[in-house]
Design an enzyme around this catalytic site. Structure first.
Site, PDB file in Angstrom:
ATOM      1  N   SER A 137     -11.439  -4.209   2.429  1.00 16.69           N
ATOM      2  CA  SER A 137     -10.134  -3.597   2.225  1.00 16.69           C
ATOM      3  C   SER A 137      -9.392  -3.429   3.544  1.00 16.69           C
ATOM      4  O   SER A 137      -8.203  -3.745   3.656  1.00 16.69           O
ATOM      5  CB  SER A 137     -10.318  -2.232   1.555  1.00 16.69           C
ATOM      6  OG  SER A 137      -9.075  -1.616   1.346  1.00 16.69           O
ATOM      7  N   SER A 179      -5.064  -0.342  -2.951  1.00 12.58           N
ATOM      8  CA  SER A 179      -5.596   1.001  -2.744  1.00 12.58           C
ATOM      9  C   SER A 179      -6.769   0.856  -1.781  1.00 12.58           C
ATOM     10  O   SER A 179      -7.701   0.080  -2.045  1.00 12.58           O
ATOM     11  CB  SER A 179      -6.048   1.591  -4.082  1.00 12.58           C
ATOM     12  OG  SER A 179      -6.376   2.951  -3.916  1.00 12.58           O
ATOM     13  N   GLU A 180      -6.735   1.584  -0.663  1.00 14.26           N
ATOM     14  CA  GLU A 180      -7.620   1.236   0.453  1.00 14.26           C
ATOM     15  C   GLU A 180      -9.095   1.535   0.208  1.00 14.26           C
ATOM     16  O   GLU A 180      -9.945   1.127   0.995  1.00 14.26           O
ATOM     17  CB  GLU A 180      -7.131   1.876   1.762  1.00 14.26           C
ATOM     18  CG  GLU A 180      -7.137   3.379   1.813  1.00 14.26           C
ATOM     19  CD  GLU A 180      -5.788   3.976   1.423  1.00 14.26           C
ATOM     20  OE1 GLU A 180      -5.017   3.318   0.703  1.00 14.26           O
ATOM     21  OE2 GLU A 180      -5.526   5.136   1.822  1.00 14.26           O
ATOM     22  N   ASN A 181      -9.417   2.207  -0.888  1.00 13.55           N
ATOM     23  CA  ASN A 181     -10.833   2.372  -1.217  1.00 13.55           C
ATOM     24  C   ASN A 181     -11.445   1.084  -1.787  1.00 13.55           C
ATOM     25  O   ASN A 181     -12.647   1.047  -2.046  1.00 13.55           O
ATOM     26  CB  ASN A 181     -11.037   3.538  -2.184  1.00 13.55           C
ATOM     27  CG  ASN A 181     -10.263   3.385  -3.470  1.00 13.55           C
ATOM     28  OD1 ASN A 181      -9.088   3.050  -3.457  1.00 13.55           O
ATOM     29  ND2 ASN A 181     -10.920   3.613  -4.582  1.00 13.55           N
ATOM     30  N   ASN A 238       0.854  -1.183   0.000  1.00 10.24           N
ATOM     31  CA  ASN A 238       0.000   0.000   0.000  1.00 10.24           C
ATOM     32  C   ASN A 238       0.891   1.234   0.000  1.00 10.24           C
ATOM     33  O   ASN A 238       1.754   1.383   0.872  1.00 10.24           O
ATOM     34  CB  ASN A 238      -0.919   0.014   1.224  1.00 10.24           C
ATOM     35  CG  ASN A 238      -1.879   1.199   1.204  1.00 10.24           C
ATOM     36  OD1 ASN A 238      -1.461   2.344   1.341  1.00 10.24           O
ATOM     37  ND2 ASN A 238      -3.158   0.927   1.005  1.00 10.24           N
TER      38      ASN A 238
END
Lengths: 233, 219
Positions: free
Chosen positions: B88, B46-48, B23
């Site tokens: 996520s 990607s944390e979304n 990340n």
């Protein structure tokens, strides 16, 4: 079967019952995957003193940002709110209360709320301002913070496809917070790009089962892009 | 000479290993994606809700429903997966991400990090940073060694509100690579042409220097 026909045909019906002081959980990440028409309807209704729970608060003039224009939001629960001058102004004036919540904790608060789990322990935020005033516990040598779940009087989400049963499928990264938000509303309203015939959605490919969804409305979306980045190709 | 932003990213990229899930935060960490060493494969998270983030789209590929955690339009590579924010952060919190790279205002010798809030300035929020630092197996922080007034950002104790405690393992600054362990910064490498004395002078926290400190090598 009428009981399972959740499709409504007007935004008035979609948001009927929303009252001053209620909590609204909204899906979306930035401007991606937001229920544009439902937000616009809340603005039209002039409902006040709302607590809004969403990762962000839109931008000036679009998304949840438009609910700031007539000061409809009393309290915002979000992980990041930096995109918005009006937000900043109301925050500094003390007209708006903000509860900043780590993004993963926010997602889990919604998930837990919808799943009947009243609170959960997480290492996120331990030793930081987020943990102030909260119960902490050491488990197997690590420190955790007790975080309460969130539920809403309403949840408003955006999906790609729905059927009359309220089964939802999301498109690409517009999924984001929408599936958790959908589970956490007493009344969950899904604004969708397309309502398909019953039986058309593959049961094994449904992201949000219709049991969580009370109303479905077909929307028209602008789908504004917040940061348009392209490469030569 | 102090490293440029790109050189910091190039040095961080040397930390990548084949098969890593990574990340990358906003700013210099994002640039790391441009310097993935040849012959290794990494998957960017990607944390979304995207694992397998690709480059920016072409005009033809542009899609409002396809963004990264910085809210920029992106693409997905072959083998990518898309999921909810809860999923996520389950993979982040659950320690499944191999490496997290993020920026910071301050770090201290106990591995504490402050990266989201400066009292007196408007607080925009922590986004996913607190979850990332609490969950990642391995955290590399990129930052300038000192602020523009020459004040060290590597401290004995962070002065700003924290993002996480005892979580930073490694720091790549414009002057040095350091490891954080046993309550001290351990100097591993220095930027080409930067002396150990300068690094010592710009490190306010406890600095351990063992033997000759090599210069960073860029291929």
């Amino acid at each position: 079967m009428a009981g399972f026909n959740k499709v409504v045909h007007s935004y008035e019906d979609a948001m009927a019952g929303l009252q001053d002081g209620m909590t609204v959980i909204a899906g979306g990440f930035g401007l991606c995957g937001i229920p544009e028409g439902l937000i616009a309807r809340i603005k039209e209704m002039k409902t006040k003193d709302l607590t809004v729970v969403s990762n962000n608060c839109g931008v000036d003039g679009f998304g949840l940002g438009i609910l700031l224009e007539d000061r409809q939001i009393k309290k915002m629960v979000a992980s990041y709110v930096g995109e918005n001058a009006l937000f900043e102004k109301q925050l500094l004036n003390g007209e708006l209360e903000v509860e900043l919540t780590p993004q993963g904790t926010l997602a889990e608060k919604m998930r837990a709320g919808g799943a009947g789990i009243p609170a959960f322990f997480t290492a996120t935020g331990y030793g930081t301002p987020v943990a102030e005033g909260k119960e902490t516990r050491e488990i197997d040598g690590r420190h955790y913070v007790l975080e309460p779940a969130i539920t809403g009087d309403f949840a408003i989400v955006r999906a790609w496809k729905a059927d009359r049963y309220g089964n939802l499928v999301f498109r690409h990264t517009s999924m984001n917070f929408n599936p958790m938000a959908a589970t956490a509303g007493k009344i969950t309203v899904a604004e969708v790009e397309e309502i398909v015939e019953q039986g058309e959605l593959d049961p094994s490919q449904i992201h949000t089962p219709g049991i969580y969804v009370q109303r479905v409305i077909k929307g028209n979306f602008e789908k504004r892009i917040e940061r348009r980045m392209v490469r030569q190709g | 000479m102090a490293l440029s932003r790109e050189q910091v990213a190039m040095r961080v990229a040397q930390e990548l290993q084949d098969g890593y899930y990574v990340n990358l935060g906003i700013g210099i960490p994002t640039l790391v994606a441009n310097y993935v060493p040849a012959g290794i494969e990494v998957m960017l998270q990607s944390e979304n809700g995207l694992l397998g983030m690709g480059p920016y789209p072409t005009e033809a590929e542009l899609d409002a429903d396809m963004i990264n955690a910085g809210k920029e339009t992106v693409t997905a590579i072959k083998g990518a997966a898309i999921f909810s924010s809860a999923e996520s952060f389950a993979m982040i919190r659950g320690g499944h991400v191999d490496l997290t790279v993020l920026g910071a205002f301050e770090v201290d010798q106990n591995g504490n990090i402050a990266s989201w809030m400066i009292p007196g300035k408007l607080v925009k929020g922590m986004g996913g940073a607190m979850d990332l630092v609490a969950g990642a197996q391995n955290i590399v922080v990129t930052m300038t060694h000192a602020d523009k007034y020459g004040n060290s950002k590597l401290l004995s104790d962070c002065t700003l509100p924290l993002t996480g405690v005892g979580c930073v393992k490694k720091i790549v600054t414009d002057l040095a690579v350091l490891e954080v362990r046993e309550g001290a910064f351990h100097l591993l490498e220095r930027a080409p042409g930067i002396s150990v004395e300068e690094i010592q002078q710009k490190t306010a926290g406890k600095l351990v220097i063992t033997g000759d400190i090599p210069e960073m090598v860029f291929n």
